[in-house]
Design an enzyme around this catalytic site. Structure first.
Site, PDB file in Angstrom:
ATOM      1  N   ASP A 126       4.102  -0.507  -6.336  1.00  0.00           N
ATOM      2  CA  ASP A 126       3.525   0.634  -5.622  1.00  0.00           C
ATOM      3  C   ASP A 126       3.101   1.764  -6.553  1.00  0.00           C
ATOM      4  O   ASP A 126       2.721   2.844  -6.086  1.00  0.00           O
ATOM      5  CB  ASP A 126       4.525   1.174  -4.598  1.00  0.00           C
ATOM      6  N   ARG A 154      11.109   2.510  -5.680  1.00  0.00           N
ATOM      7  CA  ARG A 154      10.035   3.304  -6.286  1.00  0.00           C
ATOM      8  C   ARG A 154      10.553   4.348  -7.264  1.00  0.00           C
ATOM      9  O   ARG A 154       9.746   4.968  -7.983  1.00  0.00           O
ATOM     10  CB  ARG A 154       9.199   3.982  -5.196  1.00  0.00           C
ATOM     11  N   ARG A 180      10.280  11.118   4.609  1.00  0.00           N
ATOM     12  CA  ARG A 180      10.458  10.950   3.168  1.00  0.00           C
ATOM     13  C   ARG A 180      10.965  12.235   2.491  1.00  0.00           C
ATOM     14  O   ARG A 180      12.095  12.302   2.053  1.00  0.00           O
ATOM     15  CB  ARG A 180       9.143  10.486   2.521  1.00  0.00           C
ATOM     16  N   HIS A 201       4.048   9.822   5.690  1.00  0.00           N
ATOM     17  CA  HIS A 201       3.673  10.875   4.751  1.00  0.00           C
ATOM     18  C   HIS A 201       2.617  11.768   5.403  1.00  0.00           C
ATOM     19  O   HIS A 201       1.802  11.311   6.202  1.00  0.00           O
ATOM     20  CB  HIS A 201       3.048  10.278   3.480  1.00  0.00           C
ATOM     21  N   CYS A 260      -3.701   8.013  -1.147  1.00  0.00           N
ATOM     22  CA  CYS A 260      -2.465   7.529  -1.760  1.00  0.00           C
ATOM     23  C   CYS A 260      -2.685   7.127  -3.221  1.00  0.00           C
ATOM     24  O   CYS A 260      -1.800   7.283  -4.056  1.00  0.00           O
ATOM     25  CB  CYS A 260      -1.907   6.322  -0.996  1.00  0.00           C
TER      26      CYS A 260
END
Length: 277
Positions: free
Chosen positions: A70, A95, A141, A170, A270
């Site tokens: 990612d 991540r 998040r 997000h 993103c």
């Protein structure tokens, strides 16, 4: 009369999806049982980078790292305003290592005001600069406490917004800034109201009464995970209603296929960290 929109030159940091795959599920878009083509993801990403360069923007790159599929989603690893860099602290352990790779990139490229947060903070995934205030998402998040850290370090006012739909985990999946504020105008944004709590919807209506309101279909294809330079807007090819609204408001939309990147819950924004100042 439709307002004349003006493109401003931007500087972006991108990361090639060399190791892209979906091998875990940390959002509702991810399904490790479905096939994924790294080759197709690279093709989609390359078209995004080429689009920015065609528009005259400066594009820089960070080297992808094996085992971090990612890392292509550069927006999640830093918020840069006025040359100050607020790093990331990921909620998902898969991540977490990405944050230090980006931190070292900034230090290696001459940035000296770099702060790594103590609270969970997924950077431009949940922090959106309007030119006047930093809109800050929370709910899935980024910790609310990271909002005050951002205000203290970046020295800009922060407006907290609560996300309530796990598909839009997000802020950058539910809202995008189309034109930044300056001394003579307010920022112009697009957003999907149902992604936000009732109180946050009231805040957005008060701050941005002329916002473009996206439909459920726009949101479901990650149409709001778009990038605008003030005139040109890159967005997923399925976001046709949103594109019509952009045209009506004087913008020039460009469609991209993000079908492979979307399997991990990502789109143009993103993949794009803006380097401001």
């Amino acid at each position: 009369m439709t307002e004349a929109r003006v493109s401003t030159r931007r500087r972006y940091l991108l990361c090639e999806p060399k190791y892209f795959t979906v091998e875990y599920a940390i959002n509702p878009w991810m399904d490790p049982s479905q096939p994924v083509s790294t080759e197709l993801a690279v093709k989609e990403w390359t078209e995004l980078a080429d689009t920015y360069r065609r528009w005259g923007h400066r594009v820089e790159f960070i080297e992808p790292q094996p085992g971090l599929p990612d890392m292509v989603f550069a927006a999640n690893s830093g918020t840069v305003i006025g040359g100050r860099v607020l790093g990331a602290r990921f909620r998902a352990p898969q991540r977490a290592p990405e944050a230090d790779h980006y931190r070292r990139w900034f230090l290696d490229h001459g940035y000296r005001d770099v702060f790594m947060p103590t609270r969970t903070n997924e950077a431009e995934g949940d922090f959106t600069w309007t030119g006047a205030v930093l809109l800050a998402g929370t709910g899935f998040r980024t910790d609310p406490g990271a909002h005050s850290e951002a205000q203290e370090f970046l020295g800009v006012p922060v407006v907290s917004l609560s996300l309530v739909d796990p598909r839009y985990y997000h802020l950058d999946t539910a809202l995008c800034v189309l034109t930044e504020a300056n001394a003579t105008r307010n920022a112009h944004i697009a957003y999907y109201p149902e992604a936000f709590s009732v109180g946050s919807q009231r805040v957005l209506r008060r701050l941005f009464p002329d916002a473009i309101i996206a439909t459920e279909a726009d949101a479901e294809c990650l149409g709001l995970n778009a990038v605008s330079d003030g005139r040109n807007v890159v967005l997923p090819m399925e976001a046709t209603h949103l594109a019509d609204q952009l045209l009506h408001h004087g913008y020039d939309p460009t469609f991209l296929d993000i079908s492979e990147l979307r399997k991990s819950g990502g789109g143009p924004k993103c993949c794009t960290m803006e380097l401001r100042g």
